[in-house]
Design a protein around this motif. Structure first.
Motif, PDB file in Angstrom:
ATOM      1  N   GLU A  96       0.807  -1.215   0.000  1.00 12.75           N
ATOM      2  CA  GLU A  96       0.000   0.000   0.000  1.00 12.75           C
ATOM      3  C   GLU A  96       0.843   1.270   0.000  1.00 12.75           C
ATOM      4  OE1 GLU A  96      -3.302   0.296  -0.466  1.00 12.75           O
ATOM      5  OE2 GLU A  96      -3.049  -1.826  -0.930  1.00 12.75           O
ATOM      6  N   THR A  97       1.987   1.238   0.679  1.00 10.98           N
ATOM      7  CA  THR A  97       2.853   2.420   0.674  1.00 10.98           C
ATOM      8  C   THR A  97       3.359   2.703  -0.733  1.00 10.98           C
ATOM      9  OG1 THR A  97       3.568   1.988   2.948  1.00 10.98           O
ATOM     10  CG2 THR A  97       4.950   3.446   1.620  1.00 10.98           C
ATOM     11  N   GLU A 100       0.509   4.175  -2.831  1.00 11.80           N
ATOM     12  CA  GLU A 100       0.296   5.590  -2.497  1.00 11.80           C
ATOM     13  C   GLU A 100       1.374   6.468  -3.129  1.00 11.80           C
ATOM     14  OE1 GLU A 100       0.210   8.434   1.504  1.00 11.80           O
ATOM     15  OE2 GLU A 100      -0.073   6.265   1.685  1.00 11.80           O
ATOM     16  N   GLU A 204      -5.196   5.706  -8.913  1.00 10.88           N
ATOM     17  CA  GLU A 204      -4.830   4.658  -7.964  1.00 10.88           C
ATOM     18  C   GLU A 204      -4.966   3.281  -8.613  1.00 10.88           C
ATOM     19  OE1 GLU A 204      -6.360   2.895  -3.704  1.00 10.88           O
ATOM     20  OE2 GLU A 204      -6.350   5.076  -3.990  1.00 10.88           O
ATOM     21  N   ARG A 208      -1.957   0.465  -9.082  1.00  7.18           N
ATOM     22  CA  ARG A 208      -2.079  -0.950  -8.721  1.00  7.18           C
ATOM     23  C   ARG A 208      -1.807  -1.837  -9.939  1.00  7.18           C
ATOM     24  NH1 ARG A 208      -4.044  -1.554  -3.687  1.00  7.18           N
ATOM     25  NH2 ARG A 208      -5.144   0.242  -2.787  1.00  7.18           N
TER      26      ARG A 208
END
Length: 294
Positions: A96-97, A100, A204, A208
């Motif tokens: 997740e980091t 982001e 986002e 991913r």
């Protein structure tokens, strides 16, 4: 027409086109000219990409990933030559980091490109969502067509991996009776195991998607080896050929680890500025016999 050149599958074609540019992927071969004002122990890809950029000054610019020392030096050299170059820093790990951070970097790149093209951010996000939907469809079609070809063929399923120059080996591999699945830089389709879906945040989603692609050798940790071992079973592979460039520490390190963990025969073919097709043909013949007869 606004045109952007790039050479890495981590640079998202979807974003460049959603910003209003034509995206051109750099696909060199062994006859491509190389920038001569660099030392011999330097990445062959970066040498040829710099020459390509010099010969395409009509392009609006070039997007360069800040992925390794050679690509960072390439970005600096293009800027020193007054060639418009845009950097994209891609995190080396997933999680997740990383999502982001990459989302933030993609947003900065998009806004810089939109300032040149004049498109609004709303137009951009709408186009990006449509492009990602098409990428998912292409990924499904790509996987389906591979499986159909594998089931209908008596050729040896093989994973071809490595440098941008590896595609030059495709005709020889087909001549030797291999059915090639290309883990090559131009293959940007998603190869992750988990299903991906779109959300209300296209940037986002794109981050991913990028981090979900089959990792390249520069990524640390076991992610690439795990992904390749999964592909081995999913694709019914019987061997792997790696075409790697001299002076690429990431590929050399990757080869040593894959040789111990892939679980199938692995053939490594080294190149610099020229191929060694006669020698490669001899080694491929021996490699094919090893696969067929154990």
């Amino acid at each position: 027409m606004r045109t952007l050149g790039y050479f890495c599958r981590y640079v998202p074609q979807e974003l460049l086109e959603a910003c209003g540019f034509t995206a051109v992927f750099f696909k060199p071969d062994f006859s491509s000219p190389q920038f001569s004002s660099l030392p011999v122990p330097f990445c062959a890809l970066c040498k040829t990409f710099i020459s390509w950029a010099l010969n395409h000054r009509e392009f609006s610019g070039f997007v360069v990933p800040l992925a390794c020392d050679a690509s960072r030096r390439t970005y600096e050299i293009l800027r020193a030559l007054s060639i418009p170059a845009l950097p994209l820093d891609v995190p080396a790990l997933a999680g997740e980091t990383a999502v982001e951070r990459l989302t933030k970097n993609l947003n900065e790149l998009a806004r810089e490109l939109l300032a040149q093209s004049g498109r609004s951010f709303l137009e951009f996000t709408t186009s990006l969502k449509q492009a990602l939907e098409e990428t998912l469809r292409q990924r499904e079609r790509f996987s389906r067509e591979w499986e159909e070809r594998r089931r209908a063929s008596d050729r040896i399923p093989l994973l071809l991996s490595g440098s941008h120059f590896a595609h030059a080996l495709l005709p020889l591999l087909e001549e030797k009776g291999f059915l090639v699945f290309p883990d090559l830089p131009e293959n940007r389709f998603l190869l992750g195991e988990e299903p991906l879906s779109l959300t209300a945040s296209p940037l986002e989603d794109l981050a991913r998607f990028i981090l979900h692609r089959l990792p390249c050798p520069r990524l640390s940790g076991p992610a690439r080896r795990i992904a390749l071992k999964r592909l081995r079973g999913t694709l019914g592979l019987r061997g792997m050929v790696i075409v790697f460039s001299k002076f690429c520490d990431f590929q050399l390190y990757d080869i040593g680890l894959l040789g111990r963990s892939f679980g199938l025969p692995v053939l490594c073919l080294e190149h610099d500025t020229t191929p060694s097709f006669p020698q490669w043909e001899t080694r491929l013949d021996a490699f094919r016999e090893m696969i067929l007869h154990g």
